[in-house]
Design a protein around this motif. Sequence first.
Motif, PDB file in Angstrom:
ATOM      1  N   LEU A 154       9.120  -7.516   0.911  1.00  9.01           N
ATOM      2  CA  LEU A 154       8.610  -8.847   1.208  1.00  9.01           C
ATOM      3  C   LEU A 154       7.457  -8.794   2.222  1.00  9.01           C
ATOM      4  N   ASP A 155       6.363  -9.460   1.881  1.00 10.98           N
ATOM      5  CA  ASP A 155       5.205  -9.606   2.774  1.00 10.98           C
ATOM      6  C   ASP A 155       4.612  -8.278   3.251  1.00 10.98           C
ATOM      7  N   THR A 156       4.770  -7.219   2.446  1.00  8.17           N
ATOM      8  CA  THR A 156       4.311  -5.884   2.830  1.00  8.17           C
ATOM      9  C   THR A 156       3.693  -5.190   1.628  1.00  8.17           C
ATOM     10  N   VAL A 157       2.598  -4.485   1.847  1.00  6.71           N
ATOM     11  CA  VAL A 157       2.000  -3.649   0.815  1.00  6.71           C
ATOM     12  C   VAL A 157       2.529  -2.240   1.025  1.00  6.71           C
ATOM     13  N   THR A 158       2.965  -1.606  -0.057  1.00  5.29           N
ATOM     14  CA  THR A 158       3.567  -0.282   0.060  1.00  5.29           C
ATOM     15  C   THR A 158       2.876   0.718  -0.858  1.00  5.29           C
ATOM     16  N   SER A 159       2.998   1.976  -0.477  1.00  5.25           N
ATOM     17  CA  SER A 159       2.588   3.108  -1.307  1.00  5.25           C
ATOM     18  C   SER A 159       3.659   4.175  -1.153  1.00  5.25           C
ATOM     19  N   PRO A 160       3.892   4.959  -2.194  1.00  2.00           N
ATOM     20  CA  PRO A 160       4.828   6.074  -2.008  1.00  2.00           C
ATOM     21  C   PRO A 160       4.215   7.077  -1.031  1.00  2.00           C
ATOM     22  N   LYS A 208      12.149  -0.127  -4.841  1.00  2.00           N
ATOM     23  CA  LYS A 208      12.139   0.143  -3.401  1.00  2.00           C
ATOM     24  C   LYS A 208      10.752  -0.100  -2.809  1.00  2.00           C
ATOM     25  N   LEU A 209       9.737  -0.087  -3.660  1.00  2.00           N
ATOM     26  CA  LEU A 209       8.376  -0.364  -3.201  1.00  2.00           C
ATOM     27  C   LEU A 209       8.125  -1.857  -3.024  1.00  2.00           C
ATOM     28  N   CYS A 210       9.018  -2.681  -3.532  1.00  2.06           N
ATOM     29  CA  CYS A 210       8.879  -4.139  -3.451  1.00  2.06           C
ATOM     30  C   CYS A 210       9.476  -4.631  -2.137  1.00  2.06           C
ATOM     31  N   ALA A 220      -4.437   5.156  -5.357  1.00  2.00           N
ATOM     32  CA  ALA A 220      -3.923   5.745  -6.603  1.00  2.00           C
ATOM     33  C   ALA A 220      -2.631   5.079  -7.050  1.00  2.00           C
ATOM     34  N   MET A 221      -1.878   4.515  -6.105  1.00  2.00           N
ATOM     35  CA  MET A 221      -0.618   3.847  -6.439  1.00  2.00           C
ATOM     36  C   MET A 221      -0.209   2.985  -5.254  1.00  2.00           C
ATOM     37  N   PHE A 222      -0.157   1.680  -5.489  1.00  2.00           N
ATOM     38  CA  PHE A 222       0.273   0.772  -4.436  1.00  2.00           C
ATOM     39  C   PHE A 222       0.982  -0.424  -5.043  1.00  2.00           C
ATOM     40  N   CYS A 223       1.874  -1.010  -4.252  1.00  2.81           N
ATOM     41  CA  CYS A 223       2.632  -2.177  -4.682  1.00  2.81           C
ATOM     42  C   CYS A 223       2.296  -3.333  -3.740  1.00  2.81           C
ATOM     43  N   VAL A 224       1.938  -4.460  -4.324  1.00  4.06           N
ATOM     44  CA  VAL A 224       1.536  -5.616  -3.528  1.00  4.06           C
ATOM     45  C   VAL A 224       2.250  -6.868  -4.041  1.00  4.06           C
ATOM     46  N   PRO A 225       2.822  -7.656  -3.136  1.00  6.71           N
ATOM     47  CA  PRO A 225       3.373  -8.944  -3.549  1.00  6.71           C
ATOM     48  C   PRO A 225       2.232  -9.877  -3.981  1.00  6.71           C
ATOM     49  N   LYS A 226       2.446 -10.620  -5.056  1.00 10.34           N
ATOM     50  CA  LYS A 226       1.411 -11.560  -5.516  1.00 10.34           C
ATOM     51  C   LYS A 226       1.068 -12.561  -4.418  1.00 10.34           C
ATOM     52  N   SER A 227       2.043 -12.903  -3.570  1.00 12.01           N
ATOM     53  CA  SER A 227       1.797 -13.869  -2.493  1.00 12.01           C
ATOM     54  C   SER A 227       0.723 -13.374  -1.524  1.00 12.01           C
TER      55      SER A 227
END
Length: 158
Positions: free
Chosen positions: A95-101, A91-93, A114-121
């Motif tokens: 498109l074109d957005t960086v997310t954190s819980p 759910k953190l993935c 401390a915790m973030f999800c980033v698309p390689k793009s």
Amino acid sequence: MTLTIGILTYTLNDTYKEMTQKCIDSFKSQADELIVCENGGKYDYDADTLIKYKNNLGYTRGVNSILMAATSDYVLFVSNDVTLVYGDLKKLCVLDTVTSPNVFPHHESGFSGAMFCVPKSILDKIGYLDERMILRYSDTEFAERLIKNNIPIRQVSG
């Protein structure tokens, strides 16, 4: 969509090793790829990729090592003192957005170092954390660069 989970640790003793192992165990079942960066500690961990530095090179270099080594579409960076209790990490993935819980202290933008999800793009577009900042503020600078480049930052519930 694939997800790399990267965990940064500086394991000084058995207590830290247990904490790191608990973190790994809580996340690994949702990883397409697991990377652990042992940043100056003396321990080994079971991971798809173990990055091991003899000396502690700091938070920023450790995070960047994970981000650069990742082969998935998305990279979820996690500090070794974080334990996943529940939730679907995909759910953190976004498109074109960086997310954190939404459970962490975070930058006013919603970004959490401390915790973030980033698309390689996105990393291909704006680069990695600024390694001139060894221990502090590299995550804040990264969040500000995301904002400057009109890249959305969102907090996501699990």
